[in-house]
Design a protein around this motif. Structure first.
Motif, mmCIF file in Angstrom:
data_model
loop_
_atom_site.group_PDB
_atom_site.id
_atom_site.type_symbol
_atom_site.label_atom_id
_atom_site.label_comp_id
_atom_site.label_asym_id
_atom_site.label_seq_id
_atom_site.Cartn_x
_atom_site.Cartn_y
_atom_site.Cartn_z
ATOM 1 N N ARG A 65 0.942 -1.041 -0.004
ATOM 2 C CA ARG A 65 0.186 0.037 -0.123
ATOM 3 C C ARG A 65 0.766 1.236 -0.040
ATOM 4 N N ASP A 103 1.037 5.407 -1.625
ATOM 5 C CA ASP A 103 0.388 6.651 -2.375
ATOM 6 C C ASP A 103 -0.994 6.401 -2.603
ATOM 7 N N GLY A 104 -1.827 5.941 -1.836
ATOM 8 C CA GLY A 104 -3.181 5.522 -2.183
ATOM 9 C C GLY A 104 -3.787 4.386 -2.986
ATOM 10 N N LYS A 105 -2.665 3.716 -3.382
ATOM 11 C CA LYS A 105 -2.893 2.409 -3.962
ATOM 12 C C LYS A 105 -2.473 1.128 -3.544
ATOM 13 N N GLU A 106 -3.049 0.084 -3.934
ATOM 14 C CA GLU A 106 -2.491 -1.248 -3.352
ATOM 15 C C GLU A 106 -1.991 -1.859 -4.896
ATOM 16 N N TYR A 107 -0.868 -2.810 -4.380
ATOM 17 C CA TYR A 107 -0.120 -3.683 -5.660
ATOM 18 C C TYR A 107 -0.123 -4.816 -4.753
ATOM 19 N N GLY A 162 2.382 6.818 -12.254
ATOM 20 C CA GLY A 162 1.205 6.600 -11.586
ATOM 21 C C GLY A 162 1.411 5.083 -10.945
ATOM 22 N N ASN A 163 2.529 4.451 -11.182
ATOM 23 C CA ASN A 163 2.896 2.949 -11.076
ATOM 24 C C ASN A 163 4.035 2.757 -10.251
#
Length: 335
Positions: A116, A118-122, A171-172
């Motif tokens: 988790r 920068d506001g994203k999940e990977y 963004g990734n």
């Protein structure tokens, strides 16, 4: 689960659980130049307390580990290592942390993890890596009952903030490399050069880290062969030949016979810049040449490159060059 890279490079190396590692009289499997307590003090002196956060490191099995205290030259001029490890964690593993002055590349070789950031999940499976700035809040944890194994690099360098801006633009922060990729060969080379005692290993490490980042950059949309529509190349040609003129989005879109909203979106998608950022870059590049090789006044230069607002030119130039137009001219006149 063993790390296949470590198994290949050091077939006789034994993996140790962290509890064994810290109680062992010698550190044959974990390359510590001094005692653990001494290293802990040095980390804190360099503001690198890796354990300053919330963790579960129970049942941690270390396959390889090496920490670094770079020279003054490396810290000022190079990309340099701080920590290089390969570890398998239990299913309970997690890390929650921020404000660590370090960048982290971590590549999964076993099990499954989740990041988790920068506001994203990977989701992370074997071959996947994440690349993050540890100054920002980050959390990652195992999401597999068999645990999670990953090899990782903590590093920093004078140029890293600019490098990392390009990562954020995409963004990734998750990337994938196969076992036969050049990236994997670089990872092996990084381990081997730092396992030895070569006097030039900091300089070679800088080259390897730069090459690894380059391999990651080649997966970013802005550095790939995008197969962009023909009108994008034609529009770039048009802008390069007319950027000193007064341009509006309506005029640019009319040149393409397309909607201005469509043109704006597609231009940013395929070039990584807005149309007007692209125009400004062209104008500033011409301003640099005029400031260096002409005697035109700064206001005349602003007029010639297409800025109606002289203050706007000053702001745009200063933002990009981190010095004013007059300071830039003075600097280059000294050569």
């Amino acid at each position: 689960m063993y790390d296949p890279i470590i198994k290949e490079l050091f077939p006789n190396r034994k993996s140790l659980y962290m509890e064994q590692l810290l109680s062992a009289p010698t550190h044959d499997s974990f390359e510590l130049p001094e005692s653990y307590e001494r290293n802990d003090a040095l980390w804190k002196r360099h503001n690198l307390d890796y354990l300053n956060g919330d963790y579960n490191l129970s049942h941690t099995c270390s396959h390889y580990g090496q920490n670094f205290f770079p020279s003054t030259f490396a810290r000022k001029a190079l990309l340099y290592l701080q920590l290089l490890c390969s570890v398998t964690f239990s299913e309970k593993h997690y890390t929650i942390r921020k404000d660590l002055p370090s960048y982290l590349i971590a590549q999964t070789f076993y099990g499954k993890g989740l990041l988790r950031y920068d506001g994203k999940e990977y989701t992370l499976v074997p071959g996947d890596l994440f690349f993050i700035d540890c100054r920002q809040k980050h959390e990652y944890f195992a999401v597999s009952k068999k645990g999670w194994g990953y090899r990782f690099i903590h590093f920093d360098g004078y140029s890293m903030s600019e490098y990392y801006k390009k990562i954020l633009e995409s963004g990734n922060v998750r990337f994938t490399f196969s076992d036969t990729s050049h990236f994997q060969e670089l990872f092996k080379e990084l381990i081997l050069i730092n396992y030895g005692t070569d006097s030039n290993k900091e300089v070679i490490t800088n080259r390897i880290l730069t090459d690894m980042i380059t391999e990651i950059f080649c997966q970013l949309p802005q550095y790939q062969d995008s197969g962009s529509p023909e009108f994008i190349a034609e529009l770039c040609d048009y802008l390069q030949n007319s950027f000193t003129q007064k341009l509006t989005l309506d005029k640019i879109a009319a040149e393409c016979n397309l909607s201005k909203f469509y043109v704006s979106r597609e231009f940013k998608k395929y070039t990584g810049k807005t149309i007007f950022n692209y125009i400004t870059d062209l104008r500033i590049a011409l301003a640099q040449r005029l400031l260096r090789y002409s005697n035109l006044s700064i206001n005349d230069i602003a007029d010639q490159i297409g800025f109606d607002d002289h203050n706007g030119f000053y702001r745009a130039f200063t933002q990009r060059e981190e010095m004013s137009p007059s300071a830039y001219r003075k600097y280059w006149k000294t050569f």
